[in-house]
Structures are given as structure tokens and as C-alpha cells.
Design a protein around this motif. Structure first.
Motif, PDB file in Angstrom:
ATOM      1  N   HIS A  20       0.796  -1.213   0.000  1.00 24.12           N
ATOM      2  CA  HIS A  20       0.000   0.000   0.000  1.00 24.12           C
ATOM      3  C   HIS A  20       0.831   1.267   0.000  1.00 24.12           C
ATOM      4  O   HIS A  20       0.301   2.353   0.115  1.00 24.12           O
ATOM      5  CB  HIS A  20      -0.946  -0.010   1.203  1.00 24.12           C
ATOM      6  CG  HIS A  20      -1.784  -1.240   1.266  1.00 24.12           C
ATOM      7  ND1 HIS A  20      -1.854  -2.023   2.367  1.00 24.12           N
ATOM      8  CD2 HIS A  20      -2.550  -1.829   0.322  1.00 24.12           C
ATOM      9  CE1 HIS A  20      -2.655  -3.052   2.112  1.00 24.12           C
ATOM     10  NE2 HIS A  20      -3.080  -2.963   0.890  1.00 24.12           N
ATOM     11  N   ARG A  21       2.117   1.119  -0.143  1.00 29.51           N
ATOM     12  CA  ARG A  21       2.981   2.297  -0.060  1.00 29.51           C
ATOM     13  C   ARG A  21       2.643   3.353  -1.099  1.00 29.51           C
ATOM     14  O   ARG A  21       2.767   4.533  -0.860  1.00 29.51           O
ATOM     15  CB  ARG A  21       4.441   1.884  -0.259  1.00 29.51           C
ATOM     16  CG  ARG A  21       4.963   1.165   0.951  1.00 29.51           C
ATOM     17  CD  ARG A  21       6.454   0.997   0.829  1.00 29.51           C
ATOM     18  NE  ARG A  21       6.955   0.259   1.978  1.00 29.51           N
ATOM     19  CZ  ARG A  21       8.228  -0.024   2.166  1.00 29.51           C
ATOM     20  NH1 ARG A  21       9.129   0.343   1.262  1.00 29.51           N
ATOM     21  NH2 ARG A  21       8.621  -0.671   3.222  1.00 29.51           N
ATOM     22  N   GLU A  22       2.217   2.875  -2.250  1.00 28.56           N
ATOM     23  CA  GLU A  22       1.887   3.821  -3.304  1.00 28.56           C
ATOM     24  C   GLU A  22       0.721   4.718  -2.916  1.00 28.56           C
ATOM     25  O   GLU A  22       0.550   5.789  -3.470  1.00 28.56           O
ATOM     26  CB  GLU A  22       1.543   3.059  -4.578  1.00 28.56           C
ATOM     27  CG  GLU A  22       0.543   1.956  -4.317  1.00 28.56           C
ATOM     28  CD  GLU A  22       0.529   0.932  -5.427  1.00 28.56           C
ATOM     29  OE1 GLU A  22       0.279  -0.247  -5.120  1.00 28.56           O
ATOM     30  OE2 GLU A  22       0.772   1.305  -6.581  1.00 28.56           O
ATOM     31  N   LEU A  23      -0.073   4.262  -1.955  1.00 25.69           N
ATOM     32  CA  LEU A  23      -1.214   5.059  -1.526  1.00 25.69           C
ATOM     33  C   LEU A  23      -0.852   6.018  -0.397  1.00 25.69           C
ATOM     34  O   LEU A  23      -1.644   6.863  -0.024  1.00 25.69           O
ATOM     35  CB  LEU A  23      -2.351   4.146  -1.055  1.00 25.69           C
ATOM     36  CG  LEU A  23      -2.956   3.219  -2.108  1.00 25.69           C
ATOM     37  CD1 LEU A  23      -4.075   2.408  -1.493  1.00 25.69           C
ATOM     38  CD2 LEU A  23      -3.464   4.015  -3.292  1.00 25.69           C
ATOM     39  N   TYR A  24       0.355   5.898   0.092  1.00 21.27           N
ATOM     40  CA  TYR A  24       0.734   6.679   1.257  1.00 21.27           C
ATOM     41  C   TYR A  24       0.707   8.188   1.006  1.00 21.27           C
ATOM     42  O   TYR A  24       0.241   8.967   1.843  1.00 21.27           O
ATOM     43  CB  TYR A  24       2.121   6.264   1.745  1.00 21.27           C
ATOM     44  CG  TYR A  24       2.716   7.258   2.680  1.00 21.27           C
ATOM     45  CD1 TYR A  24       2.144   7.484   3.925  1.00 21.27           C
ATOM     46  CD2 TYR A  24       3.816   8.017   2.298  1.00 21.27           C
ATOM     47  CE1 TYR A  24       2.668   8.423   4.774  1.00 21.27           C
ATOM     48  CE2 TYR A  24       4.344   8.959   3.146  1.00 21.27           C
ATOM     49  CZ  TYR A  24       3.769   9.169   4.379  1.00 21.27           C
ATOM     50  OH  TYR A  24       4.282  10.103   5.202  1.00 21.27           O
ATOM     51  N   GLY A  25       1.203   8.577  -0.164  1.00 23.04           N
ATOM     52  CA  GLY A  25       1.222  10.007  -0.486  1.00 23.04           C
ATOM     53  C   GLY A  25      -0.157  10.622  -0.416  1.00 23.04           C
ATOM     54  O   GLY A  25      -0.344  11.716   0.117  1.00 23.04           O
ATOM     55  N   ILE A  26      -1.128   9.907  -0.950  1.00 16.74           N
ATOM     56  CA  ILE A  26      -2.500  10.400  -0.904  1.00 16.74           C
ATOM     57  C   ILE A  26      -2.966  10.529   0.532  1.00 16.74           C
ATOM     58  O   ILE A  26      -3.520  11.549   0.939  1.00 16.74           O
ATOM     59  CB  ILE A  26      -3.444   9.459  -1.677  1.00 16.74           C
ATOM     60  CG1 ILE A  26      -2.997   9.329  -3.131  1.00 16.74           C
ATOM     61  CG2 ILE A  26      -4.873   9.964  -1.609  1.00 16.74           C
ATOM     62  CD1 ILE A  26      -3.741   8.254  -3.901  1.00 16.74           C
TER      63      ILE A  26
END
Lengths: 122, 122
Positions: A20-26
Motif C-alpha cells: 500500500h505504499r503507493e497510496l501513502y502520499g494520498i
DNA sequence: CGGCATCCGGTTTGATACTG
DNA sequence: CAGTATCAAACCGGATGCCG
């Protein structure tokens, strides 16, 4: 799962699985913009620095307690500067930091989207 | 003051003074994106339609009740489509509407901002 | 003027159990 | 598989009163 929680004034704790790291920025951005008035405060400051009561008057319905709280959070997240002038009566001016300015395009897009799809109020 | 409240499934009530109309677009967009998971759901759907359980697994920590509620709200706001396949076991796919797709640039910007300024989690 | 401390109520979220 | 129903917990936001 992504969980962003505040440890102290200027530090977040982040829990998330690798997937889920890719969602962290959001999640991070959503987190620092969470609050009923923050978008509007930032948008209002994008033009010029403003005093506490100018912001309060502009937003109309916000209470002192809420405004102070939101301003403190924005300050802790490094989005706005708080400058106190040693005068009587006291004067405090709020302005965007460079980090805060980078949120303006997002808010401008939100304004554009809302104007396009929101109910007309004329 | 700007107050955006839902009257029913597909209608908002908007209260705001003339002076604040320019802020309405922001408030509207903030309103339809309010919710712990909506940004992430929309971002996940931007690539392809996905089934209920795919979304749930992807988001990890969300409960069934919360996910259903958020999906219903996104659907009511016209941001996603819900397509039911008459199969056994049942299959339901969610996809973005054209209105929902117009929110993607905003969410992409949020992701970019968060990656730039958020804590590193490597 | 520009706050802070405290309390309170509404909304939102999550946990759990159950279902067509 | 994709929900619904119910209840409890957490989280704001707002109101009020006081202060440097």
C-alpha cells in the motif's frame, strides 16, 4: 492499511503494508488537509498574508476556538507562517510557506471541479 | 459562511453569503471527497474497474460496513458506477464515471505532494 | 486583538453478527 | 460474494467563559 497518526507537533507515525505504499502520499496529503476549514484558509492566504480577524470574518461561521485550532495544525504541518507584531493592540499575520504554496494547485483544481459540477447558486 | 449539506441522495443544499461564493467550489469538492477512504478508492479505480472484495483487500483495514457506506456515497454523488452481474456467486464491479475521472488529477497531485513532503517509509 | 481551556453534541468509523 | 443491521468508540467542531 494505511494509518497516519500524529506523534507530536511535527511528526507523523505511518503504518502501512508494502503493497500500500503507493497510496501513502494520498493518505498523507489528505491527513494534513483534514478539517472543515483548512482548504478555505489556505485558498484565502494564497493572495496575501492576512490577520486572524480577517480570516475569521472571511469565513463567517467559524468559531474562535475552531479557527485557532485549525491555524495551529496548519502551522505545525509547516503550511503557514505565524508572525506576531509587538504592538498594542496585538497583530498577528498568517502567510503561506513554500510547502503551503504547493497545495494551492490542488485547491485551485478543487475549486474548478466544484464550479463545474456543483449546484449553481445564482 | 459556507454550508453544504445533503438534502437527499442527489441533492445538496448550499448556504453561503455573496462574498463567499468564490469559495463554494472548494467546499463542494471537499464535501464529496469527505471520508476516510474515498480518495484511495477513486485512485484504485482509476486504472480499472474492480470488484467489492478487491477494493476491500487492497485497502486492508477498512471494515465491510464502512466500505459499503463510502461506495454508496460515491455512487450517489455520481463518481462511480456499480454494475451487478447476475451470477452465482454474485459479482459486483465498481468503475469511475466521467465525473469521477475528473477528480483523478486532483488525487494524483495529492499523491505527488505527499511523496514529496511526507515521511519516508522505506 | 488574538487567543486558551473546557465541555458538549453530532457525525463518522469500526467491530460484530447475520443474510440473500 | 457482497452485502445489511446494530451498537459502541472516536473524532471533530462549536459554544462559552476567561485572559495577556
Amino acid at each position: 492499511m494505511i494509518k497516519v497518526s500524529r506523534i507530536n507537533e511535527d511528526e507523523f507515525s505511518v503504518e502501512c503494508k508494502k503493497d500500500h505504499r503507493e497510496l501513502y502520499g494520498i493518505a498523507y496529503t489528505q491527513n494534513i488537509l483534514s478539517g472543515r476549514w483548512k482548504h478555505l484558509i489556505l485558498w484565502f492566504l494564497k493572495f496575501n498574508p492576512h490577520r486572524y480577524n480577517e480570516i475569521k470574518t472571511r469565513l463567517g461561521g467559524i468559531s474562535q476556538g475552531s479557527l485557532t485550532k485549525q491555524l495551529r495544525e496548519l502551522e505545525a504541518d509547516g503550511l503557514i507562517n505565524r508572525k506576531i507584531y509587538a504592538e498594542v493592540p496585538p497583530r498577528v499575520e498568517y502567510s503561506l510557506t513554500s510547502k503551503g504554496e504547493e497545495l494551492i494547485p490542488i485547491i485551485d483544481l478543487m475549486e474548478h471541479f466544484g464550479k463545474k459540477f456543483g449546484d449553481k447558486i445564482d
